[in-house]
Design a protein around this motif. Structure first.
Motif, mmCIF file in Angstrom:
data_model
loop_
_atom_site.group_PDB
_atom_site.id
_atom_site.type_symbol
_atom_site.label_atom_id
_atom_site.label_comp_id
_atom_site.label_asym_id
_atom_site.label_seq_id
_atom_site.Cartn_x
_atom_site.Cartn_y
_atom_site.Cartn_z
ATOM 1 N N VAL A 115 -15.365 29.950 4.751
ATOM 2 C CA VAL A 115 -16.829 29.967 4.830
ATOM 3 C C VAL A 115 -17.331 30.851 3.704
ATOM 4 N N SER A 116 -18.353 30.382 3.004
ATOM 5 C CA SER A 116 -18.857 31.130 1.860
ATOM 6 C C SER A 116 -19.370 32.505 2.293
ATOM 7 N N PRO A 117 -19.233 33.481 1.413
ATOM 8 C CA PRO A 117 -19.734 34.826 1.735
ATOM 9 C C PRO A 117 -21.234 34.829 2.033
ATOM 10 N N GLY A 118 -21.981 33.968 1.349
ATOM 11 C CA GLY A 118 -23.426 33.908 1.587
ATOM 12 C C GLY A 118 -23.761 33.513 3.015
ATOM 13 N N ILE A 119 -23.035 32.515 3.529
ATOM 14 C CA ILE A 119 -23.266 32.081 4.911
ATOM 15 C C ILE A 119 -22.830 33.166 5.884
ATOM 16 N N ARG A 120 -21.669 33.767 5.642
ATOM 17 C CA ARG A 120 -21.173 34.827 6.535
ATOM 18 C C ARG A 120 -22.142 35.992 6.608
ATOM 19 N N VAL A 121 -22.604 36.461 5.448
ATOM 20 C CA VAL A 121 -23.511 37.621 5.416
ATOM 21 C C VAL A 121 -24.849 37.270 6.050
ATOM 22 N N GLN A 154 -17.501 37.388 15.006
ATOM 23 C CA GLN A 154 -17.435 37.290 13.548
ATOM 24 C C GLN A 154 -16.715 38.499 12.963
ATOM 25 N N ARG A 155 -17.033 39.673 13.464
ATOM 26 C CA ARG A 155 -16.400 40.894 12.943
ATOM 27 C C ARG A 155 -14.891 40.884 13.169
ATOM 28 N N GLU A 156 -14.485 40.349 14.324
ATOM 29 C CA GLU A 156 -13.062 40.300 14.666
ATOM 30 C C GLU A 156 -12.371 39.049 14.115
ATOM 31 N N ARG A 157 -13.113 38.251 13.368
ATOM 32 C CA ARG A 157 -12.593 37.025 12.744
ATOM 33 C C ARG A 157 -12.014 36.044 13.765
ATOM 34 N N CYS A 158 -12.686 35.934 14.904
ATOM 35 C CA CYS A 158 -12.272 34.984 15.934
ATOM 36 C C CYS A 158 -12.678 33.570 15.524
ATOM 37 N N ALA A 159 -11.845 32.608 15.867
ATOM 38 C CA ALA A 159 -12.124 31.217 15.500
ATOM 39 C C ALA A 159 -13.410 30.706 16.134
#
Length: 155
Positions: A3-9, A74-79
């Protein structure tokens, strides 16, 4: 899938904004009272509530809680993080829709919060892979068999 950093942030920022707003709304409605923050008791006449406490708790626990779950995932990188973001955005939009329908009052804040819920949902769906790559690529033609016709196998 990356996932792009822009979408994540953007998802994180929108979720934090929605969480902070829900918690602030909960505190104001439950502890201060809606009538003391510009929400007259007459607005409750069209609702199943006799005070602002239950709407405040629903706002904090359901709307805010869904945002918190998405942020933690999201912080824990859960699917499941992107699915939780999509659900949280939908919860926000439903909250705003029901609030307008019950109170019969509209404010620019309703538009802002509906827009944040919509943005969160759209970005989460994109994070889940709903964006074709490349965007303007044409889909391949389906074979005759794929259209419900059977292939002639006789020689």
């Amino acid at each position: 899938m990356s996932v792009s950093p822009g979408i994540r942030v953007t998802l994180a920022v929108v979720a934090l904004f929605n969480l902070a707003s829900a918690v602030a709304g909960c505190v104001l409605l439950v502890l201060v009272g809606g009538d003391r923050v510009g929400m007259p008791p007459e607005w409750l006449e069209r609702t199943p509530f006799s005070s602002w406490v239950w709407p405040g708790l629903i706002l904090g626990v359901i709307v805010g809680g869904s945002q918190l779950l998405a942020i933690i995932a999201q912080r824990e990188r859960c699917a499941v993080a992107w699915g939780l973001h999509a659900a949280s955005g939908l919860v926000m939009m439903i909250w705003i829709f029901v609030e307008i329908a019950l109170l019969l009052v509209w404010s620019p804040l309703h538009g802002i919060y509906f827009a944040t819920g919509l943005l969160q949902t759209v970005l989460a769906v994109l994070a889940l892979g709903a964006w074709p790559r490349p965007f303007l690529a044409r889909m391949p033609r389906r074979s005759r068999i794929g259209r419900g016709n059977t292939a002639d196998t006789s020689a």
